[in-house]
Design a protein around this motif. Structure first.
Motif, PDB file in Angstrom:
ATOM      1  N   LEU A 121       0.874  -1.171   0.000  1.00 59.63           N
ATOM      2  CA  LEU A 121       0.000   0.000   0.000  1.00 59.63           C
ATOM      3  C   LEU A 121       0.912   1.222   0.000  1.00 59.63           C
ATOM      4  N   ILE A 122       0.831   2.020  -1.053  1.00 61.49           N
ATOM      5  CA  ILE A 122       1.628   3.247  -1.136  1.00 61.49           C
ATOM      6  C   ILE A 122       0.704   4.441  -1.309  1.00 61.49           C
ATOM      7  N   ASP A 123       0.807   5.358  -0.374  1.00 57.67           N
ATOM      8  CA  ASP A 123       0.039   6.603  -0.364  1.00 57.67           C
ATOM      9  C   ASP A 123       1.073   7.728  -0.446  1.00 57.67           C
ATOM     10  N   ALA A 124       1.236   8.304  -1.632  1.00 60.42           N
ATOM     11  CA  ALA A 124       2.308   9.274  -1.843  1.00 60.42           C
ATOM     12  C   ALA A 124       1.938  10.196  -2.997  1.00 60.42           C
ATOM     13  N   GLY A 125       2.402  11.459  -2.890  1.00 63.43           N
ATOM     14  CA  GLY A 125       2.084  12.442  -3.914  1.00 63.43           C
ATOM     15  C   GLY A 125       3.300  13.252  -4.325  1.00 63.43           C
ATOM     16  N   ALA A 126       3.039  14.310  -5.076  1.00 60.94           N
ATOM     17  CA  ALA A 126       4.097  15.218  -5.520  1.00 60.94           C
ATOM     18  C   ALA A 126       3.558  16.639  -5.490  1.00 60.94           C
ATOM     19  N   ASN A 127       4.464  17.602  -5.635  1.00 60.68           N
ATOM     20  CA  ASN A 127       4.136  19.023  -5.605  1.00 60.68           C
ATOM     21  C   ASN A 127       4.407  19.672  -6.951  1.00 60.68           C
ATOM     22  N   GLU A 128       3.600  20.631  -7.300  1.00 60.03           N
ATOM     23  CA  GLU A 128       3.901  21.522  -8.419  1.00 60.03           C
ATOM     24  C   GLU A 128       3.682  22.943  -7.917  1.00 60.03           C
ATOM     25  N   HIS A 129       4.796  23.671  -7.688  1.00 60.67           N
ATOM     26  CA  HIS A 129       4.823  24.970  -6.998  1.00 60.67           C
ATOM     27  C   HIS A 129       3.727  25.110  -5.943  1.00 60.67           C
ATOM     28  N   GLY A 130       3.761  24.147  -5.021  1.00 59.38           N
ATOM     29  CA  GLY A 130       2.904  24.224  -3.836  1.00 59.38           C
ATOM     30  C   GLY A 130       1.617  23.436  -3.925  1.00 59.38           C
ATOM     31  N   TYR A 131       1.173  23.072  -5.122  1.00 61.68           N
ATOM     32  CA  TYR A 131      -0.074  22.321  -5.277  1.00 61.68           C
ATOM     33  C   TYR A 131       0.219  20.824  -5.228  1.00 61.68           C
ATOM     34  N   ALA A 132      -0.613  20.116  -4.487  1.00 59.42           N
ATOM     35  CA  ALA A 132      -0.323  18.721  -4.170  1.00 59.42           C
ATOM     36  C   ALA A 132      -1.159  17.756  -4.993  1.00 59.42           C
ATOM     37  N   SER A 133      -0.589  16.586  -5.206  1.00 63.35           N
ATOM     38  CA  SER A 133      -1.374  15.409  -5.574  1.00 63.35           C
ATOM     39  C   SER A 133      -1.319  14.452  -4.387  1.00 63.35           C
TER      40      SER A 133
ATOM     41  N   HIS B 205     -11.258  14.280   1.049  1.00 61.17           N
ATOM     42  CA  HIS B 205     -11.079  15.642   1.538  1.00 61.17           C
ATOM     43  C   HIS B 205     -10.830  16.576   0.362  1.00 61.17           C
ATOM     44  N   LEU B 206     -10.856  17.870   0.635  1.00 58.80           N
ATOM     45  CA  LEU B 206     -10.415  18.850  -0.350  1.00 58.80           C
ATOM     46  C   LEU B 206      -8.917  18.696  -0.580  1.00 58.80           C
ATOM     47  N   LEU B 207      -8.487  19.027  -1.777  1.00 55.91           N
ATOM     48  CA  LEU B 207      -7.071  18.937  -2.133  1.00 55.91           C
ATOM     49  C   LEU B 207      -6.658  20.227  -2.820  1.00 55.91           C
ATOM     50  N   GLY B 208      -5.440  20.678  -2.544  1.00 52.06           N
ATOM     51  CA  GLY B 208      -4.956  21.886  -3.190  1.00 52.06           C
ATOM     52  C   GLY B 208      -3.582  22.266  -2.705  1.00 52.06           C
ATOM     53  N   LEU B 209      -3.460  23.472  -2.164  1.00 53.78           N
ATOM     54  CA  LEU B 209      -2.187  23.936  -1.631  1.00 53.78           C
ATOM     55  C   LEU B 209      -1.791  23.183  -0.377  1.00 53.78           C
ATOM     56  N   GLN B 210      -2.760  22.627   0.310  1.00 57.47           N
ATOM     57  CA  GLN B 210      -2.510  21.712   1.409  1.00 57.47           C
ATOM     58  C   GLN B 210      -3.153  20.386   1.057  1.00 57.47           C
ATOM     59  N   VAL B 211      -2.558  19.318   1.532  1.00 54.38           N
ATOM     60  CA  VAL B 211      -3.090  17.998   1.184  1.00 54.38           C
ATOM     61  C   VAL B 211      -4.501  17.849   1.723  1.00 54.38           C
ATOM     62  N   HIS B 212      -4.691  18.176   2.988  1.00 54.07           N
ATOM     63  CA  HIS B 212      -6.038  18.298   3.539  1.00 54.07           C
ATOM     64  C   HIS B 212      -6.362  19.790   3.493  1.00 54.07           C
TER      65      HIS B 212
END
Length: 427
Positions: free
Chosen positions: A231-243, A324-331
């Motif tokens: 189970l892998i739960d991991a993301g990346a950033n693009e100038h502050g915006y998260a996946s 949850h909402l997603l954006g500049l913060q993961v939550h």
């Protein structure tokens, strides 16, 4: 960077902040990125993440000690820190057409760059300063609108998703090759082109039983003698915006892989229902019903769906919220707000649900159902729920696999939502 998209993004933010300044009778708002924080009795700093309200305005990752000045009817101003420092790398203003939208004021730490600000000026961000007011309710007012993303923001999250998916595919290959959790995480980081400090949140990499720990924080250096599940739960950033992406990979075509397939089908159905006008709480309730169906169909629980719901059996196996909402913060902020004034609404029946709003077009959300075999919760079920109807022998067979979570990032639309994650995986 798409210049026209960024120009439209800035115009949208200026309109939002002009409305806020009018509501609170303000002439200016200062947004502070934040300062370094040091570990106790140490000269080493914690990884820095800029205040999201400031980061939202810039098309690059914002650093410390940077200030934005927003005034209605004026070009926004950025106070860029000049550092006379031979210990660290230089901090030049990033080149690019973004500069056309800004007045740029380089300043040293002891410069009185704030001396010309109007009297009715508010502060948003960490470490408030005396030259600006902290206005009760202003944070909530601007946070509420952050949930609806501009095309510029959605594109940044699409790019963050594409990078993270490359990492997930590399992690899958490392798992199938028998690598350790640490080696799997390193494969993810290399493929997604980031360091651990640059991840939007610490990546979760759980093999076997560790997949049943929802926020598993370790990276075992030892390879499993019999790896079954990743189970892998991991993301990346693009100038502050998260996946924020989760996948569960298995090595064998067996009764547990059949569970993974059922949850994957359910997750895609839930994701397709994320349309404007839908109460997000109803998606969570639909997920609980879906878990009950899976438990019954796979003979984990012999009770009917209605009986399971009455006894809260699905919550034993799916104890968290659907997303949850997603954006500049993961939550991302504002998940419980129902208006700009900061009125909040929580779901008493779902205490871990982080979003209780009615969905609007261009919100970006996660959909992440899970099905876990958590010893503590199973023991509590046996102690507290008489006639639970669960096949304990079958559950014991599933425990070594840990659990399943599948998470996609979704752009809400009026009709068919956009699944950024499935698009990036090409499925």
């Amino acid at each position: 960077m798409n210049t026209s998209s960024y120009q439209e993004h800035i115009a949208t933010l200026q309109a939002r902040y002009a409305k806020a300044m009018q509501h609170f009778n303000l002439d200016a708002i200062v947004l502070a990125s934040g300062q370094k924080t040091y570990y106790f009795q140490d000269d080493h700093t914690a990884p820095f993440h800029a205040y999201s309200g400031a980061q939202q305005w810039l098309p690059f990752t914002l650093n410390t000690d940077t200030y934005l000045i927003i005034q209605a009817g004026q070009k926004p101003r950025i106070v860029w820190p000049i550092r006379d420092d031979f210990w660290h790398a230089p901090n030049p203003v990033p080149a690019g057409e973004w500069q056309d939208e800004w007045d740029i004021s380089p300043a040293r730490v002891d410069d009185k760059w704030f001396s010309g600000l109007p009297q009715k000026c508010a502060w948003l961000g960490p470490q408030p300063q005396s030259f600006a007011q902290t206005i009760e309710g202003l944070n909530a007012y601007v946070d509420f609108s952050k949930a609806v993303k501009t095309p510029f923001e959605i594109n940044a999250m699409r790019l963050a998703t594409e990078r993270a998916v490359k990492g997930h595919l590399a992690a899958k290959e490392a798992f199938l090759a028998g690598m350790s959790e640490l080696e799997i995480h390193l494969a993810f980081l290399q493929a997604s082109q980031q360091t651990a400090a640059q991840e939007p949140y610490p990546g979760i990499v759980g093999v076997n039983e560790h997949a049943a720990v929802l926020h598993y924080e370790h990276k075992d250096i030892n390879r499993s003698a019999r790896p079954l599940t990743l189970l892998i739960d991991a993301g990346a950033n693009e100038h502050g915006y998260a996946s924020d992406i989760t996948r569960t990979f298995v090595r064998h075509d067996d009764e547990f892989s059949a569970l993974v397939n059922s949850l994957d089908t359910m997750e895609q159905h839930l994701a397709s229902s994320a349309m404007s006008g839908v109460d997000y709480r109803s998606i969570h309730q639909e997920a609980l019903v879906g878990i009950a169906h899976i438990l019954h169909d796979h003979k984990i629980c012999r009770l009917s769906v209605d009986e399971q719901m009455a006894k809260a059996i699905p919550q034993v196996f799916f104890p968290h919220g659907i997303g949850h909402l997603l954006g500049l913060q993961v939550h991302d902020v504002g998940g419980f707000q129902i208006d700009e004034l900061g009125t909040t609404r929580k779901d008493e029946n779902s205490p871990f649900l982080r979003l209780t709003r009615t969905l609007k077009k261009d919100m970006v959300i996660t959909i992440e159902p899970g099905l876990y075999f958590v010893p503590m919760l199973l023991e509590k079920m046996q102690a507290d729920i008489p006639q639970h109807g669960c096949d304990l022998e079958l559950i014991e067979r599933f425990k070594p696999y840990g659990g399943i979570r599948i998470e996609d990032n979704i752009v809400v639309k009026d009709d068919l939502p956009i699944n950024l994650t499935r698009n990036a995986f090409g499925q």
